[in-house]
Motif scaffolding. Structure first.
Motif: not given
Length: 500
Positions: A230-242, A260-264
């Motif tokens: 239900g999150k908008k971006y992958i960064k909201d699910i995996f904040p430490n994705f590097k 766009e999916s990643l959000g960053f």
């Protein structure tokens, strides 16, 4: 900083320093590789048949060993598959990588005990080059995921075989095993959609820091993560994705939607692995080109693409190539492939060191009228216009239409495109893409201006058309990829049912 991240910096410095030994004179390193390969295989069946004992130079190698495709080598491979030793390479292979060919059906590519470590070393060194250049090691302290084929193996004549990504999964270094996902049980799920759903369940609450895979299948994973969370971006699910590591297809057609999916914006490393050998990887974040691995048990040859289908071809060693020219890449390997046509096309953008870009497939082209349009040209033309118009594309392929349905209508290139965001004026968009392609390919431009062809025609496809077709063909996920273009209508005719 964890112990692995701490030690990796020292290992990265050592590895990059060692790589300089062959990078500074890659052609000389290639000469050594060829001599070593010939000496090792001179008593094999192939070596005896091709008088390896007489070969002392690259010129003699070219004289005695013609360029082969899989069909040319099939009689030797079949002997290996049946259990015979010392056929293409000393002893028996460690594995067979099972691949699908468009003309050869199932292909069994040998992987030897000498070539397998090179696959693992190249993947490791790609990460170490990244660490050396950026100093970033945080991704090693979290979870890593490799979206890949099943690691379960079958057997032929006592030799294990499976998809390359599944074979490699059995050789992930022990120091990464604790961090690695998905679990072995989930990785063994054969149905791709079930597997992706299981991976989502297993990873959605984990500290994912590195994700690796073929871009379209990573996109499917991201879409399902977002839907599940239900999150908008992958960064909201995996904040430490590097770090995102990818290969297998050109990233550019997928970049906008993945970003766009990643959000960053995330660091990424492109790799160029094949069942036949690990060929190159991106060794710097400062440019997108790939470092050719000149000291990895593979001897490379290059044939200009405009000569590839000629009866007489020019075969060049690494030291003879020219920059910014398209070549078909030919491999001789320490697994027993000899002057083997890989099917890919590349162009070099640097000789210091030797760095390349993958430009397409030698058999993925359109030349129904003598235009010889290649994958790089159609991708660049479409993406440039799409970016100008603010249009997003999910997937596409191109084929010639030699016999238009309307009597008297000129032939044309037919583009099947699944848009995520459709152009407001499709006619204007089509003309701009056609003009961009004309700028890329002078032969195509001459055919348009000479009224041999009419400008391209775009067919809009329903959402998920390519996924549905791949599913129907049993080619969803894993290492399967959609061809960007073909000189026949085998794929185009199947896509007609999805036209809006």
């Amino acid at each position: 900083m964890g112990i692995k991240a701490f030690l990796s910096k020292y290992l990265a410095n050592f590895t990059v320093s060692k790589m300089e030994n062959w990078k500074v004179n890659a052609p000389a390193a290639q000469e050594k590789v060829l001599k070593k390969l010939i000496k090792a295989a001179q008593n094999t069946a192939f070596g005896k048949d091709h008088q390896f004992q007489k070969i002392n130079s690259y010129q003699e190698y070219k004289n005695l060993v013609p360029v082969h495709d899989y069909e040319d080598l099939r009689s030797y491979v079949d002997r290996v598959v049946s259990g015979e030793e010392n056929v293409l390479w000393p002893g028996k292979p460690l594995y067979f990588a099972k691949t699908s060919g468009t003309t050869s059906g199932v292909k069994y590519i040998p992987i030897s005990k000498q070539s397998m470590p090179e696959h693992i070393k190249a993947a490791k060194n790609a990460l170490l080059c990244y660490i050396h250049e950026t100093g970033k090691t945080d991704f090693l302290d979290g979870k890593l995921i490799f979206l890949q084929g099943s690691p379960k193996m079958d057997k032929k004549a006592g030799i294990s075989f499976g998809r390359l990504s599944g074979i490699v999964a059995n050789h992930v270094p022990a120091y990464l095993q604790k961090n690695r996902l998905p679990s072995y049980e989930v990785n063994c799920i054969e149905d791709w959609e079930q597997k992706v759903d299981a991976i989502v369940e297993e990873t959605i609450h984990q500290d994912m820091r590195l994700i690796s895979g073929i871009p379209p299948w990573c996109q499917m994973y991201f879409d399902r993560l977002i839907a599940k969370s239900g999150k908008k971006y992958i960064k909201d699910i995996f904040p430490n994705f590097k770090l995102f590591v990818y290969g297998g297809v050109n990233y550019e057609p997928y970049r906008a939607r993945l970003q766009e999916s990643l959000g960053f914006k995330i660091d990424s490393i492109e790799t160029y692995p094949a069942s036949e050998g690990f060929i190159a990887f991106q060794d710097s974040q400062k440019d997108k080109s790939l470092l050719l691995l000149a000291d990895a048990g593979i001897f490379y040859e290059f044939i200009p693409t405009d000569e590839f289908f000629n009866e007489k071809q020019t075969r060049l060693s690494l030291g003879e190539i020219e920059l910014n020219k398209n070549y078909a890449i030919i491999l001789s390997t320490n697994a027993g492939l000899w002057a083997y046509s890989l099917g890919d096309t590349v162009k070099f953008v640097s000789k210091n060191p030797y760095k390349l870009l993958v430009t397409g497939r030698i058999k993925h082209y359109i030349s129904a009228f003598g235009e010889h349009v290649i994958g790089e040209e159609v991708e660049q033309a479409l993406l440039a216009v799409a970016q100008q118009e603010g249009v997003e594309i999910t997937e596409f392929t191109v084929a010639p239409q030699v016999n238009p349905a309307v009597k008297g209508e000129l032939p044309y290139h037919e583009w099947f495109i699944e848009f995520r965001q459709t152009p407001l004026d499709m006619s204007a968009f089509s003309l701009k893409v056609d003009e961009a392609l004309q700028q890329k390919n002078i032969y195509y431009k001459d055919l348009i201006s000479g009224k041999v062809l009419q400008p391209l025609i775009i067919r809009l496809l329903k959402p998920n058309s390519f996924i549905n077709l791949m599913r129907a063909e049993g080619k969803l996920g894993g290492q399967n990829k959609v061809p960007r273009l073909a000189n026949d209508r085998s794929l185009a005719d199947k896509l007609e049912q999805y036209i809006i």
